[in-house]
Scaffold this motif. Structure first.
Motif, PDB file in Angstrom:
ATOM      1  N   LEU A 185     -20.864  -5.964  32.937  1.00 15.21           N
ATOM      2  CA  LEU A 185     -20.917  -5.687  31.508  1.00 15.21           C
ATOM      3  C   LEU A 185     -19.541  -5.300  30.968  1.00 15.21           C
ATOM      4  O   LEU A 185     -19.181  -5.661  29.847  1.00 15.21           O
ATOM      5  CB  LEU A 185     -21.922  -4.570  31.223  1.00 15.21           C
ATOM      6  CG  LEU A 185     -22.216  -4.289  29.748  1.00 15.21           C
ATOM      7  CD1 LEU A 185     -22.734  -5.546  29.059  1.00 15.21           C
ATOM      8  CD2 LEU A 185     -23.225  -3.156  29.598  1.00 15.21           C
ATOM      9  N   PHE A 186     -18.769  -4.571  31.781  1.00 17.66           N
ATOM     10  CA  PHE A 186     -17.409  -4.241  31.366  1.00 17.66           C
ATOM     11  C   PHE A 186     -16.568  -5.502  31.231  1.00 17.66           C
ATOM     12  O   PHE A 186     -15.841  -5.690  30.246  1.00 17.66           O
ATOM     13  CB  PHE A 186     -16.750  -3.286  32.350  1.00 17.66           C
ATOM     14  CG  PHE A 186     -15.255  -3.305  32.269  1.00 17.66           C
ATOM     15  CD1 PHE A 186     -14.599  -2.760  31.185  1.00 17.66           C
ATOM     16  CD2 PHE A 186     -14.509  -3.928  33.263  1.00 17.66           C
ATOM     17  CE1 PHE A 186     -13.210  -2.819  31.093  1.00 17.66           C
ATOM     18  CE2 PHE A 186     -13.124  -3.988  33.174  1.00 17.66           C
ATOM     19  CZ  PHE A 186     -12.487  -3.426  32.086  1.00 17.66           C
ATOM     20  N   ILE A 187     -16.610  -6.386  32.219  1.00 20.71           N
ATOM     21  CA  ILE A 187     -15.826  -7.627  32.170  1.00 20.71           C
ATOM     22  C   ILE A 187     -16.254  -8.466  30.970  1.00 20.71           C
ATOM     23  O   ILE A 187     -15.427  -8.997  30.224  1.00 20.71           O
ATOM     24  CB  ILE A 187     -15.995  -8.413  33.481  1.00 20.71           C
ATOM     25  CG1 ILE A 187     -15.529  -7.577  34.676  1.00 20.71           C
ATOM     26  CG2 ILE A 187     -15.238  -9.729  33.422  1.00 20.71           C
ATOM     27  CD1 ILE A 187     -15.825  -8.205  36.021  1.00 20.71           C
ATOM     28  N   PHE A 188     -17.557  -8.556  30.769  1.00 21.17           N
ATOM     29  CA  PHE A 188     -18.103  -9.321  29.644  1.00 21.17           C
ATOM     30  C   PHE A 188     -17.653  -8.706  28.320  1.00 21.17           C
ATOM     31  O   PHE A 188     -17.203  -9.413  27.411  1.00 21.17           O
ATOM     32  CB  PHE A 188     -19.629  -9.327  29.752  1.00 21.17           C
ATOM     33  CG  PHE A 188     -20.323 -10.132  28.694  1.00 21.17           C
ATOM     34  CD1 PHE A 188     -20.479 -11.501  28.850  1.00 21.17           C
ATOM     35  CD2 PHE A 188     -20.827  -9.534  27.551  1.00 21.17           C
ATOM     36  CE1 PHE A 188     -21.121 -12.260  27.880  1.00 21.17           C
ATOM     37  CE2 PHE A 188     -21.470 -10.280  26.574  1.00 21.17           C
ATOM     38  CZ  PHE A 188     -21.616 -11.649  26.736  1.00 21.17           C
ATOM     39  N   GLY A 189     -17.762  -7.371  28.196  1.00 22.61           N
ATOM     40  CA  GLY A 189     -17.358  -6.696  26.964  1.00 22.61           C
ATOM     41  C   GLY A 189     -15.873  -6.816  26.697  1.00 22.61           C
ATOM     42  O   GLY A 189     -15.448  -7.020  25.550  1.00 22.61           O
ATOM     43  N   ALA A 190     -15.056  -6.682  27.750  1.00 25.50           N
ATOM     44  CA  ALA A 190     -13.608  -6.837  27.587  1.00 25.50           C
ATOM     45  C   ALA A 190     -13.272  -8.248  27.123  1.00 25.50           C
ATOM     46  O   ALA A 190     -12.389  -8.454  26.284  1.00 25.50           O
ATOM     47  CB  ALA A 190     -12.900  -6.522  28.905  1.00 25.50           C
ATOM     48  N   GLY A 191     -13.999  -9.238  27.652  1.00 26.85           N
ATOM     49  CA  GLY A 191     -13.783 -10.619  27.225  1.00 26.85           C
ATOM     50  C   GLY A 191     -14.150 -10.824  25.763  1.00 26.85           C
ATOM     51  O   GLY A 191     -13.417 -11.484  25.014  1.00 26.85           O
ATOM     52  N   LEU A 192     -15.274 -10.244  25.331  1.00 33.49           N
ATOM     53  CA  LEU A 192     -15.671 -10.366  23.928  1.00 33.49           C
ATOM     54  C   LEU A 192     -14.641  -9.715  23.011  1.00 33.49           C
ATOM     55  O   LEU A 192     -14.326 -10.247  21.935  1.00 33.49           O
ATOM     56  CB  LEU A 192     -17.039  -9.709  23.716  1.00 33.49           C
ATOM     57  CG  LEU A 192     -18.265 -10.456  24.231  1.00 33.49           C
ATOM     58  CD1 LEU A 192     -19.535  -9.686  23.884  1.00 33.49           C
ATOM     59  CD2 LEU A 192     -18.338 -11.863  23.625  1.00 33.49           C
ATOM     60  N   ALA A 193     -14.119  -8.549  23.416  1.00 37.02           N
ATOM     61  CA  ALA A 193     -13.095  -7.881  22.611  1.00 37.02           C
ATOM     62  C   ALA A 193     -11.839  -8.742  22.524  1.00 37.02           C
ATOM     63  O   ALA A 193     -11.207  -8.849  21.457  1.00 37.02           O
ATOM     64  CB  ALA A 193     -12.761  -6.513  23.209  1.00 37.02           C
ATOM     65  N   ALA A 194     -11.452  -9.370  23.644  1.00 39.87           N
ATOM     66  CA  ALA A 194     -10.284 -10.250  23.634  1.00 39.87           C
ATOM     67  C   ALA A 194     -10.517 -11.451  22.725  1.00 39.87           C
ATOM     68  O   ALA A 194      -9.602 -11.890  22.004  1.00 39.87           O
ATOM     69  CB  ALA A 194      -9.959 -10.699  25.054  1.00 39.87           C
ATOM     70  N   VAL A 195     -11.725 -12.010  22.741  1.00 37.81           N
ATOM     71  CA  VAL A 195     -12.061 -13.132  21.857  1.00 37.81           C
ATOM     72  C   VAL A 195     -11.973 -12.690  20.394  1.00 37.81           C
ATOM     73  O   VAL A 195     -11.411 -13.408  19.543  1.00 37.81           O
ATOM     74  CB  VAL A 195     -13.468 -13.664  22.172  1.00 37.81           C
ATOM     75  CG1 VAL A 195     -13.922 -14.660  21.098  1.00 37.81           C
ATOM     76  CG2 VAL A 195     -13.498 -14.330  23.542  1.00 37.81           C
ATOM     77  N   PHE A 196     -12.511 -11.505  20.097  1.00 40.98           N
ATOM     78  CA  PHE A 196     -12.496 -10.999  18.714  1.00 40.98           C
ATOM     79  C   PHE A 196     -11.064 -10.882  18.187  1.00 40.98           C
ATOM     80  O   PHE A 196     -10.741 -11.391  17.108  1.00 40.98           O
ATOM     81  CB  PHE A 196     -13.195  -9.645  18.668  1.00 40.98           C
ATOM     82  CG  PHE A 196     -13.120  -8.964  17.330  1.00 40.98           C
ATOM     83  CD1 PHE A 196     -13.931  -9.377  16.286  1.00 40.98           C
ATOM     84  CD2 PHE A 196     -12.230  -7.919  17.119  1.00 40.98           C
ATOM     85  CE1 PHE A 196     -13.857  -8.764  15.041  1.00 40.98           C
ATOM     86  CE2 PHE A 196     -12.146  -7.293  15.884  1.00 40.98           C
ATOM     87  CZ  PHE A 196     -12.973  -7.715  14.842  1.00 40.98           C
ATOM     88  N   PHE A 197     -10.209 -10.225  18.951  1.00 38.03           N
ATOM     89  CA  PHE A 197      -8.827 -10.063  18.492  1.00 38.03           C
ATOM     90  C   PHE A 197      -8.070 -11.384  18.553  1.00 38.03           C
ATOM     91  O   PHE A 197      -7.168 -11.627  17.736  1.00 38.03           O
ATOM     92  CB  PHE A 197      -8.114  -8.992  19.326  1.00 38.03           C
ATOM     93  CG  PHE A 197      -8.468  -7.602  18.919  1.00 38.03           C
ATOM     94  CD1 PHE A 197      -7.887  -7.010  17.812  1.00 38.03           C
ATOM     95  CD2 PHE A 197      -9.419  -6.878  19.625  1.00 38.03           C
ATOM     96  CE1 PHE A 197      -8.220  -5.723  17.418  1.00 38.03           C
ATOM     97  CE2 PHE A 197      -9.761  -5.585  19.243  1.00 38.03           C
ATOM     98  CZ  PHE A 197      -9.162  -5.010  18.135  1.00 38.03           C
ATOM     99  N   GLY A 198      -8.418 -12.246  19.497  1.00 36.64           N
ATOM    100  CA  GLY A 198      -7.787 -13.562  19.541  1.00 36.64           C
ATOM    101  C   GLY A 198      -8.079 -14.371  18.288  1.00 36.64           C
ATOM    102  O   GLY A 198      -7.208 -15.074  17.766  1.00 36.64           O
ATOM    103  N   VAL A 199      -9.313 -14.264  17.793  1.00 38.17           N
ATOM    104  CA  VAL A 199      -9.670 -14.946  16.546  1.00 38.17           C
ATOM    105  C   VAL A 199      -8.878 -14.356  15.374  1.00 38.17           C
ATOM    106  O   VAL A 199      -8.399 -15.077  14.497  1.00 38.17           O
ATOM    107  CB  VAL A 199     -11.184 -14.844  16.296  1.00 38.17           C
ATOM    108  CG1 VAL A 199     -11.544 -15.336  14.903  1.00 38.17           C
ATOM    109  CG2 VAL A 199     -11.954 -15.653  17.342  1.00 38.17           C
TER     110      VAL A 199
END
Length: 438
Positions: A185-199
Motif C-alpha cells: 500500500l505504501f508503494i502504491f500510494g507513493a506511486g499515486l502521489a508521484a503520478v499526481f505531481f507528475g500530472v
C-alpha cells in the motif's frame, strides 16, 4: 471500532492474577494461552515450557492464595476472567501506581506480534514506541510521507511504474518479494502521489509533452515551487504542533503543555511566525503588531518552562536563555528544511530534462534511433533508482527531524504479553478440548 480508537494506544488495566495455591500452575497456563497479560516477574521471562513453573515459584503467597501483578488490555480482562473462573482463580483490577507508565499496545497489533508491521506503523516504531498517553500518528505520518515523496518524485510515467510494482507486491506471486507484501500500500500510494505531481508538472518519463502542464514546469518556475514547498511544510508543522500540544496535555496536563516548546507555547510561536509572514506580504500593520505580541508571549512562556526545567537560579537563567535562542533558530531551520521538497523535485525534473534532450538529439530514422532509445531507457532507469532512493530518504528525514521531534518527547515501552510455550501434554490437551467445543 471507532476511528478515534486507532489514534491512541489500547487502554491498559493494572491487574493481579489471583489463584488458590494448589491451582497456581493451572491458572498460569490459562494466562499463557490468553497472551493477554504482561506479568511483572523478578527475572527476565523466557518462552520455554519451564517458564510456567518458574512463574509459579515467583508468585507471592498469602495463606492459601497466590498472586502476580501485571498489565492487561481492558478489553481482554473479561475474557481472561471467564477462563480463570473454573479454577477458582480470577483477575483483580488494581489502581495504577503513580509515575509508572503502562505498556503500549496499538490498535490492530493485538494478534500481529509475529507479523511484519505495515509501513506506516514501521515509520513510527522505528523512531520510538508511542508513549501510552500519546496520540498515535502512524496513519497521518504515512500519508504525509507519500505526499512528500510524490512532490520530490513527480513523474507520471515513473509513478505508474511504482503503482504497478505495488500491485505486483500485493499479489504475492513472486516468492522472493513475498515478505514485503505488507508494504504494497505504501508503494502504491507513493506511486499515486508521484503520478499526481507528475500530472501537475507535465512530466511523463520527463518533459516528453505526452501530457500537458497543469500547474508549472519545475525547471522553468523554481520560485513558485519553492513557495509551495514552504507552505506545505508550514501545514505539516502546524499538524505536528497540534499533535504535540495534545500529547503534552495528555502527559502532564495543561500546565505542562502551556510552557512546553513542543506544546502550546511552541505552537503560539509558530503561529506568530505565520502571522508575521502574512502581515509582511499583505502589508497589514495590525497583523504584524499582533504577531509581535503573540511571539513575545510565546517566548516568555517557553523561557519560563526552560528556566524551571533547568532548576532556576543564575545557571538556570543562562541555560534557559541559550535554549530559547536555539528554539527560535531551530523553528526557522525546520521550516526552511521543507524547501528540499522543491529542490529535489527540481533535481528530478532537471535530470529527466537532460535525458530527454539527449534522446531527441540522437533521434534519427536510422541506426542512431537505437542509441536514442537506449539513452532514454538507461537514463530513466538511473534517474528512477537514484531519485527514488533520494526522495525516500529525504521524506524520512523530514518525518523524523521536523515532525516527530515535536510530536514525541518521551519514549514508551511496548506491551510484551507473557505467553511461554506450554508443555506438549497441556498444549495438545487444550487443542483437543477446543476442537470438541461447539
Amino acid at each position: 471500532m471507532q476511528w478515534r480508537e486507532t489514534l491512541s494506544p489500547i487502554r491498559m488495566d493494572r491487574v493481579a492474577v489471583i489463584a488458590p495455591a494448589d491451582r497456581t500452575r493451572d491458572a498460569l497456563e490459562e494466562v499463557a494461552r490468553s497472551a493477554a497479560v504482561e506479568l511483572e516477574l523478578p527475572y527476565t521471562p523466557g518462552d520455554g515450557p519451564e517458564e510456567i513453573d518458574r512463574a509459579a515459584g515467583a508468585a507471592v503467597q498469602n495463606g492459601a492464595v497466590t498472586g502476580l501483578v501485571g498489565w492487561a488490555p481492558s478489553r481482554r480482562v473479561p475474557e481472561l476472567q471467564q477462563a480463570l473462573n473454573p479454577l477458582g482463580a480470577g483477575v483483580v483490577p488494581l489502581k495504577a501506581p503513580r509515575g509508572v507508565q503502562p505498556p503500549t499496545l496499538l490498535t490492530g497489533n493485538e494478534h500481529r506480534t509475529r507479523q511484519a508491521p505495515k509501513f506506516s506503523r514501521l515509520l513510527v516504531d522505528t523512531y520510538t514506541t508511542v508513549p501510552y498517553a500519546d496520540v498515535d500518528p502512524a496513519r497521518l505520518a504515512g500519508l504525509a510521507y507519500v505526499v512528500m515523496f510524490g512532490m520530490m518524485f513527480g513523474d507520471a510515467g515513473q509513478g505508474l511504474l511504482l503503482v504497478l510494482a505495488g500491485l505486483i507486491v500485493r499479489s504475492g506471486r513472486i516468492a522472493k518479494i513475498r515478505r514485503f507484501q505488507r508494504t504494497w500500500l505504501f508503494i502504491f500510494g507513493a506511486g499515486l502521489a508521484a503520478v499526481f505531481f507528475g500530472v501537475l508538472y507535465g512530466e511523463f518519463f520527463g518533459p516528453t509533452h505526452v501530457i500537458p502542464v497543469l500547474w508549472l514546469e519545475p525547471v522553468e518556475n523554481p520560485i513558485p515551487l519553492l513557495i509551495a514547498a514552504l507552505i506545505f511544510g508550514a501545514v505539516l508543522l502546524a499538524f505536528a504542533f497540534t499533535l504535540g500540544t495534545i500529547n503534552r496535555v495528555r502527559e502532564g496536563g495543561w500546565g505542562y503543555a502551556l510552557y512546553a516548546r513542543t506544546g502550546l507555547a511552541g505552537a503560539l510561536l509558530f503561529l506568530a511566525v505565520g502571522m508575521l509572514a502574512g502581515g509582511l506580504v499583505a502589508g497589514w500593520t495590525p497583523m504584524i503588531v499582533a504577531a509581535a505580541v503573540l511571539a513575545l508571549l510565546a517566548l516568555v512562556l517557553i523561557f519560563t518552562g526552560l528556566f524551571v526545567e533547568a532548576g532556576g537560579g543564575g545557571t538556570g537563567t543562562m541555560q534557559a536563555s541559550v535554549e530559547l535562542v536555539d528554539t527560535v533558530i531551530q523553528l526557522a531551520s525546520n521550516l526552511v528544511s521543507f524547501t528540499r521538497l522543491a529542490a529535489f523535485g527540481l533535481t528530478h525534473a532537471a535530470l529527466m530534462s537532460i535525458v530527454w534532450q539527449g534522446t531527441t538529439a540522437l533521434w534519427h530514422p536510422d541506426w542512431r534511433a537505437v542509441l536514442a532509445v537506449l539513452v532514454f531507457l538507461v537514463g530513466n532507469a538511473i534517474t528512477f533508482a537514484l531519485e527514488g532512493l533520494v526522495a525516500a530518504i529525504q521524506a524520512l528525514r523530514l518525518e523524523y527531524y521536523e515532525l516527530f521531534s515535536r510530536i514525541f518527547t518521551d519514549e514508551g515501552r511496548p506491551f510484551k504479553p507473557w505467553s511461554p510455550r506450554l508443555p506438549e501434554s497441556e498444549a495438545s490437551g487444550s487443542s483437543t478440548t477446543e476442537r470438541q467445543t461447539p
